[in-house]
Design an enzyme around this catalytic site. Structure first.
Site, PDB file in Angstrom:
ATOM      1  N   ALA A  11      -6.759  25.096  17.182  1.00 51.56           N
ATOM      2  CA  ALA A  11      -6.274  25.337  18.547  1.00 51.56           C
ATOM      3  C   ALA A  11      -7.405  25.876  19.411  1.00 51.56           C
ATOM      4  O   ALA A  11      -7.269  26.898  20.082  1.00 51.56           O
ATOM      5  CB  ALA A  11      -5.106  26.331  18.507  1.00 51.56           C
ATOM      6  N   GLY A  12      -8.551  25.188  19.379  1.00 51.55           N
ATOM      7  CA  GLY A  12      -9.717  25.664  20.121  1.00 51.55           C
ATOM      8  C   GLY A  12      -9.887  24.953  21.459  1.00 51.55           C
ATOM      9  O   GLY A  12      -8.915  24.498  22.068  1.00 51.55           O
ATOM     10  N   TYR A  13     -11.150  24.844  21.886  1.00 51.56           N
ATOM     11  CA  TYR A  13     -11.481  24.237  23.177  1.00 51.56           C
ATOM     12  C   TYR A  13     -11.128  22.759  23.216  1.00 51.56           C
ATOM     13  O   TYR A  13     -10.940  22.192  24.294  1.00 51.56           O
ATOM     14  CB  TYR A  13     -12.982  24.414  23.470  1.00 51.56           C
ATOM     15  CG  TYR A  13     -13.328  25.832  23.841  1.00 51.56           C
ATOM     16  CD1 TYR A  13     -13.328  26.235  25.169  1.00 51.56           C
ATOM     17  CD2 TYR A  13     -13.645  26.773  22.865  1.00 51.56           C
ATOM     18  CE1 TYR A  13     -13.631  27.535  25.529  1.00 51.56           C
ATOM     19  CE2 TYR A  13     -13.942  28.083  23.213  1.00 51.56           C
ATOM     20  CZ  TYR A  13     -13.937  28.461  24.545  1.00 51.56           C
ATOM     21  OH  TYR A  13     -14.228  29.745  24.892  1.00 51.56           O
ATOM     22  N   VAL A  14     -11.066  22.120  22.037  1.00 50.48           N
ATOM     23  CA  VAL A  14     -10.696  20.703  21.991  1.00 50.48           C
ATOM     24  C   VAL A  14      -9.211  20.534  21.677  1.00 50.48           C
ATOM     25  O   VAL A  14      -8.474  19.885  22.422  1.00 50.48           O
ATOM     26  CB  VAL A  14     -11.573  19.949  20.959  1.00 50.48           C
ATOM     27  CG1 VAL A  14     -10.996  18.584  20.635  1.00 50.48           C
ATOM     28  CG2 VAL A  14     -12.962  19.795  21.529  1.00 50.48           C
ATOM     29  N   ASN A  64     -13.654  23.530  14.001  1.00 49.31           N
ATOM     30  CA  ASN A  64     -15.067  23.672  14.341  1.00 49.31           C
ATOM     31  C   ASN A  64     -15.967  23.088  13.243  1.00 49.31           C
ATOM     32  O   ASN A  64     -15.628  23.146  12.068  1.00 49.31           O
ATOM     33  CB  ASN A  64     -15.425  25.139  14.624  1.00 49.31           C
ATOM     34  CG  ASN A  64     -14.658  26.121  13.757  1.00 49.31           C
ATOM     35  OD1 ASN A  64     -13.556  25.831  13.290  1.00 49.31           O
ATOM     36  ND2 ASN A  64     -15.239  27.272  13.511  1.00 49.31           N
ATOM     37  N   THR A  65     -17.098  22.533  13.674  1.00 49.65           N
ATOM     38  CA  THR A  65     -18.086  21.977  12.737  1.00 49.65           C
ATOM     39  C   THR A  65     -19.450  22.557  13.115  1.00 49.65           C
ATOM     40  O   THR A  65     -20.332  21.830  13.590  1.00 49.65           O
ATOM     41  CB  THR A  65     -18.114  20.435  12.837  1.00 49.65           C
ATOM     42  OG1 THR A  65     -18.203  20.064  14.230  1.00 49.65           O
ATOM     43  CG2 THR A  65     -16.879  19.811  12.235  1.00 49.65           C
ATOM     44  N   VAL A  97     -18.500  15.006  13.716  1.00 50.11           N
ATOM     45  CA  VAL A  97     -18.921  15.072  12.309  1.00 50.11           C
ATOM     46  C   VAL A  97     -20.109  14.140  12.083  1.00 50.11           C
ATOM     47  O   VAL A  97     -20.334  13.223  12.871  1.00 50.11           O
ATOM     48  CB  VAL A  97     -17.756  14.635  11.395  1.00 50.11           C
ATOM     49  CG1 VAL A  97     -16.667  15.682  11.339  1.00 50.11           C
ATOM     50  CG2 VAL A  97     -17.192  13.290  11.827  1.00 50.11           C
ATOM     51  N   GLU A 145     -13.906  13.343  20.489  1.00 49.60           N
ATOM     52  CA  GLU A 145     -13.511  13.812  21.813  1.00 49.60           C
ATOM     53  C   GLU A 145     -14.739  13.902  22.718  1.00 49.60           C
ATOM     54  O   GLU A 145     -15.753  14.457  22.330  1.00 49.60           O
ATOM     55  CB  GLU A 145     -12.825  15.186  21.686  1.00 49.60           C
ATOM     56  CG  GLU A 145     -12.261  15.698  22.990  1.00 49.60           C
ATOM     57  CD  GLU A 145     -11.451  14.628  23.716  1.00 49.60           C
ATOM     58  OE1 GLU A 145     -10.446  14.172  23.167  1.00 49.60           O
ATOM     59  OE2 GLU A 145     -11.852  14.242  24.829  1.00 49.60           O
ATOM     60  N   LYS A 162     -20.394   9.369  18.962  1.00 50.14           N
ATOM     61  CA  LYS A 162     -20.237  10.729  19.509  1.00 50.14           C
ATOM     62  C   LYS A 162     -21.563  11.477  19.436  1.00 50.14           C
ATOM     63  O   LYS A 162     -21.992  12.110  20.417  1.00 50.14           O
ATOM     64  CB  LYS A 162     -19.133  11.464  18.739  1.00 50.14           C
ATOM     65  CG  LYS A 162     -18.986  12.929  19.094  1.00 50.14           C
ATOM     66  CD  LYS A 162     -18.564  13.151  20.545  1.00 50.14           C
ATOM     67  CE  LYS A 162     -18.760  14.596  20.940  1.00 50.14           C
ATOM     68  NZ  LYS A 162     -18.431  14.879  22.313  1.00 50.14           N
ATOM     69  N   CYS A 211     -21.966  22.346  21.656  1.00 49.32           N
ATOM     70  CA  CYS A 211     -22.117  20.976  21.138  1.00 49.32           C
ATOM     71  C   CYS A 211     -23.529  20.392  21.168  1.00 49.32           C
ATOM     72  O   CYS A 211     -23.982  19.877  20.142  1.00 49.32           O
ATOM     73  CB  CYS A 211     -21.187  20.043  21.887  1.00 49.32           C
ATOM     74  SG  CYS A 211     -19.469  20.389  21.527  1.00 49.32           S
TER      75      CYS A 211
HETATM   76  P1  NAI Z   1     -13.207  26.067  18.302  1.00 45.81           P
HETATM   77  O1  NAI Z   1     -14.028  26.936  17.445  1.00 45.81           O
HETATM   78  O2  NAI Z   1     -12.900  26.479  19.703  1.00 45.81           O
HETATM   79  O3  NAI Z   1     -11.787  25.785  17.594  1.00 45.81           O
HETATM   80  C1  NAI Z   1     -11.649  25.441  16.260  1.00 45.81           C
HETATM   81  C2  NAI Z   1     -10.394  26.117  15.723  1.00 45.81           C
HETATM   82  O4  NAI Z   1     -10.145  25.626  14.412  1.00 45.81           O
HETATM   83  C3  NAI Z   1     -10.504  27.645  15.583  1.00 45.81           C
HETATM   84  O5  NAI Z   1      -9.504  28.263  16.360  1.00 45.81           O
HETATM   85  C4  NAI Z   1     -10.314  27.903  14.081  1.00 45.81           C
HETATM   86  O6  NAI Z   1      -9.587  29.073  13.802  1.00 45.81           O
HETATM   87  C5  NAI Z   1      -9.542  26.673  13.656  1.00 45.81           C
HETATM   88  N1  NAI Z   1      -9.653  26.372  12.228  1.00 45.81           N
HETATM   89  C6  NAI Z   1     -10.771  26.271  11.468  1.00 45.81           C
HETATM   90  N2  NAI Z   1     -10.448  25.924  10.211  1.00 45.81           N
HETATM   91  C7  NAI Z   1      -9.096  25.798  10.168  1.00 45.81           C
HETATM   92  C8  NAI Z   1      -8.188  25.443   9.147  1.00 45.81           C
HETATM   93  N3  NAI Z   1      -8.600  25.129   7.915  1.00 45.81           N
HETATM   94  N4  NAI Z   1      -6.876  25.437   9.447  1.00 45.81           N
HETATM   95  C9  NAI Z   1      -6.435  25.732  10.688  1.00 45.81           C
HETATM   96  N5  NAI Z   1      -7.265  26.061  11.714  1.00 45.81           N
HETATM   97  C10 NAI Z   1      -8.588  26.088  11.448  1.00 45.81           C
HETATM   98  O7  NAI Z   1     -13.920  24.646  18.293  1.00 45.81           O
HETATM   99  P2  NAI Z   1     -13.906  23.524  19.457  1.00 45.81           P
HETATM  100  O8  NAI Z   1     -14.872  23.857  20.533  1.00 45.81           O
HETATM  101  O9  NAI Z   1     -12.490  23.229  19.809  1.00 45.81           O
HETATM  102  O10 NAI Z   1     -14.521  22.274  18.683  1.00 45.81           O
HETATM  103  C11 NAI Z   1     -13.797  21.597  17.676  1.00 45.81           C
HETATM  104  C12 NAI Z   1     -14.543  20.326  17.332  1.00 45.81           C
HETATM  105  O11 NAI Z   1     -14.589  19.458  18.469  1.00 45.81           O
HETATM  106  C13 NAI Z   1     -15.994  20.545  16.911  1.00 45.81           C
HETATM  107  O12 NAI Z   1     -16.321  19.607  15.911  1.00 45.81           O
HETATM  108  C14 NAI Z   1     -16.765  20.244  18.174  1.00 45.81           C
HETATM  109  O13 NAI Z   1     -18.062  19.791  17.896  1.00 45.81           O
HETATM  110  C15 NAI Z   1     -15.940  19.133  18.782  1.00 45.81           C
HETATM  111  N6  NAI Z   1     -16.048  19.017  20.234  1.00 45.81           N
HETATM  112  C16 NAI Z   1     -16.083  20.128  21.027  1.00 45.81           C
HETATM  113  C17 NAI Z   1     -16.150  20.010  22.399  1.00 45.81           C
HETATM  114  C18 NAI Z   1     -16.200  21.228  23.270  1.00 45.81           C
HETATM  115  O14 NAI Z   1     -16.435  21.068  24.457  1.00 45.81           O
HETATM  116  N7  NAI Z   1     -15.973  22.421  22.769  1.00 45.81           N
HETATM  117  C19 NAI Z   1     -16.177  18.685  23.062  1.00 45.81           C
HETATM  118  C20 NAI Z   1     -16.074  17.594  22.143  1.00 45.81           C
HETATM  119  C21 NAI Z   1     -16.038  17.765  20.790  1.00 45.81           C
END
Ligand code: NAI
Length: 481
Positions: free
Chosen positions: A12-15, A90-91, A132, A161, A220, A276
């Site tokens: 439930a992050g930024y994506v 997150n990755t 990934v 995304e 990506k 990213c």
């Molecule tokens: P984030 O760190 O904001 O959110 C990831 C969430 O996943 C965290 O809240 C974490 O607690 C949860 N999580 C981790 N392992 C888990 C599990 N086993 N079970 C349940 N929840 C779990 O990350 P964000 O920014 O949303 O990025 C996610 C992915 O999207 C990354 O791979 C990133 O590279 C990619 N991405 C991010 C963008 C951005 O603008 N932030 C844009 C496009 C892609």
């Protein structure tokens, strides 16, 4: 075409948050549940104070939450009842072991795959939304098929995304493209079509691109690498401009008029930040090394080197302009988020500018309209940034008013391009500062001529200063006209 009725999104992050909110909004017949291990984050998604700031997001969440949009920590139930599961965790760059500092850490993705395998029954479409390395889908498939119960089957898709923070809702509602990669088999094609059908609720089918899985994963990384490369390219030009008397704004304008090049992403600055660009370029570099393509790896590594160089150069400009010492001087940083319209500080250039100035003994006052002071301190107390947390606390004062932050300053450094900075009352600020009053506009957003008329010393990346103290500092014997 199989019909998806229930979606689960892990992460439930930024994506995950914005993507699923827009999906729920555009597909009223689909139930969307976003799950996360982080209880505080889920509580925030269920409150009036969402865990992330994105223009337009609050309205969408308020309208659909509790109807067809849910946020929960009950991961098992959400997986069990879903037809389609997004992995949006997150990755980050690995901080340990093989590939430390370069490879993507896939431990969160792997733990999702194991969790899905442990609780799923029936048929599920599992979608990689996280960014990934190429062929990660093969690892997910292998974990799922090795641990599945006899009645269970899966199709793994790649659906990266492309949203940009700060404009996430706009990008999701009106995407340039939606990319879906899948296995080239009747089952794979059917799964790709099922996901495409969801997007077709609001996205023009011509913008929905279907490819093989590996092309989708690599696209990506390639897109982020190209974007980062553009920023490093114009920033490298800014260094040449400063050494020759050319003006990077004029160069960017002339270059950008070429329709093959285009005019976006050509603003010289203190470099890119965010979670990213650096991570994904490093991920690509590591992949090239693993594939024994050292020339390609070196090529992309330079994009990162120039970014680091630009941040360092900006801080050096500040120190040398302030008569080669900032020890004990007050420098005000305007902006701390990695870009405007977000509260995200991950890999923000402001962190590194602050670090270099703290290393020189400067006192920093920091103002950002969206980043809470606690978050600024977390970033700057980190052991890679400050000698020790006490030192950071001694040197830093986070302010909640830009005018208070600038009072008594030797210099202002603009680190984030927030629109509100353009319309500050600079006469008032000038009158409250020590003289000469310096402004280092690291984002090139302020009214340059107006600031000079007020009496500021103004420095932009890639622009020779006009007849001022700064010009004498940088070009004592040159007469660029
Ligand atoms: P984030 O760190 O904001 O959110 C990831 C969430 O996943 C965290 O809240 C974490 O607690 C949860 N999580 C981790 N392992 C888990 C599990 N086993 N079970 C349940 N929840 C779990 O990350 P964000 O920014 O949303 O990025 C996610 C992915 O999207 C990354 O791979 C990133 O590279 C990619 N991405 C991010 C963008 C951005 O603008 N932030 C844009 C496009 C892609």
């Amino acid at each position: 075409i199989m019909k998806v009725k229930k979606i689960c999104c892990i992460g439930a992050g930024y994506v995950g948050g914005p993507t699923c909110s827009v999906m729920a909004c555009k597909c009223p017949d689909i139930q969307v549940t976003v799950v996360d291990l982080n209880k505080a984050r889920i509580n925030a998604w269920n409150s009036d104070q969402l865990p992330i700031y994105e223009p337009g997001l609050d309205e969408i969440v308020q309208k659909h939450r509790g109807k067809n949009l849910f946020f929960s920590t009950n991961i098992d139930d959400a997986i069990k009842s879903a037809d389609l599961i997004f992995i949006s965790v997150n990755t980050p760059t690995k901080t340990y072991g093989i590939g430390k500092g370069r490879a993507a850490d896939l431990k969160y993705v792997e733990s999702c795959a194991r969790h899905i395998a442990a609780v799923s029954t029936g048929f599920k479409i599992v979608v990689e939304k996280s960014t990934v390395p190429v062929r990660a889908a093969a690892s997910i498939s292998s974990i799922l098929s090795s641990n599945k119960q006899s009645s269970t089957s899966y199709q793994v898709l790649s659906n990266p995304e492309f949203l940009a923070e700060g404009t996430a809702v706009e990008n999701l509602v009106n995407p340039d493209r939606v990319l879906i990669g899948g296995e080239k088999s009747p089952e794979g094609n059917a799964a790709v079509d099922a996901l495409a059908e969801i997007y077709a609720n609001w996205v023009d089918p011509e913008k929905i691109i279907k490819t093989n899985t590996w092309s989708s994963e690599l696209s990506k990384l390639a897109a982020n690498a190209f974007l980062a490369q553009r920023i490093s390219s114009i920033n490298s030009m800014s260094a040449i401009c400063e050494a020759t008397g050319a003006d990077v704004g004029e160069v960017a304008n002339a270059v950008g008029k070429d329709s093959r090049i285009g005019n976006k992403f050509l603003q010289a600055s203190i470099g890119f930040g965010g979670s990213c660009f650096q991570k994904d370029v490093l991920n690509l570099v590591y992949l090239c090394e693993a594939l024994n393509l050292p020339e390609v790896a070196n090529y992309w590594q330079q994009v990162i080197e120039i970014n680091n160089y630009q941040r360092r150069r900006f801080a050096n400009h500040i120190v040398s302009s302030l008569y080669n010492t900032v020890y004990g001087k007050q420098i005000t940083l305007l902006g701390f988020a990695f870009k405007k319209d977000t509260g995200d500080t991950r890999e923000s250039s402001a962190i590194y500018v602050a670090k270099y100035l703290m290393d020189e003994g400067a006192n920093l006052k920091i103002y950002d309209p969206k980043v809470p002071s606690k978050q600024i301190m977390v970033e700057l107390e980190h052991p890679t940034i400050s000698e020790c947390p006490e030192k950071a606390r001694e040197l830093i004062d986070v302010c909640d008013d830009p005018y208070v932050a600038c009072q008594g300053a030797h210099a202002i450094a603009v680190c984030t391009e927030w629109d509100m900075f353009k319309t500050l009352d600079f006469e008032k600020i000038f009158n409250s500062m020590l003289k000469p009053a310096f402004i280092f506009d690291g984002r090139g957003i302020l009214p340059y001529e107006k600031l000079l008329d007020i009496g500021f010393e103004v420095l932009l990346m890639g622009k020779c200063p006009r007849e001022t103290v700064l010009r004498k500092q940088y070009f004592p014997s040159c007469n660029f006209k």
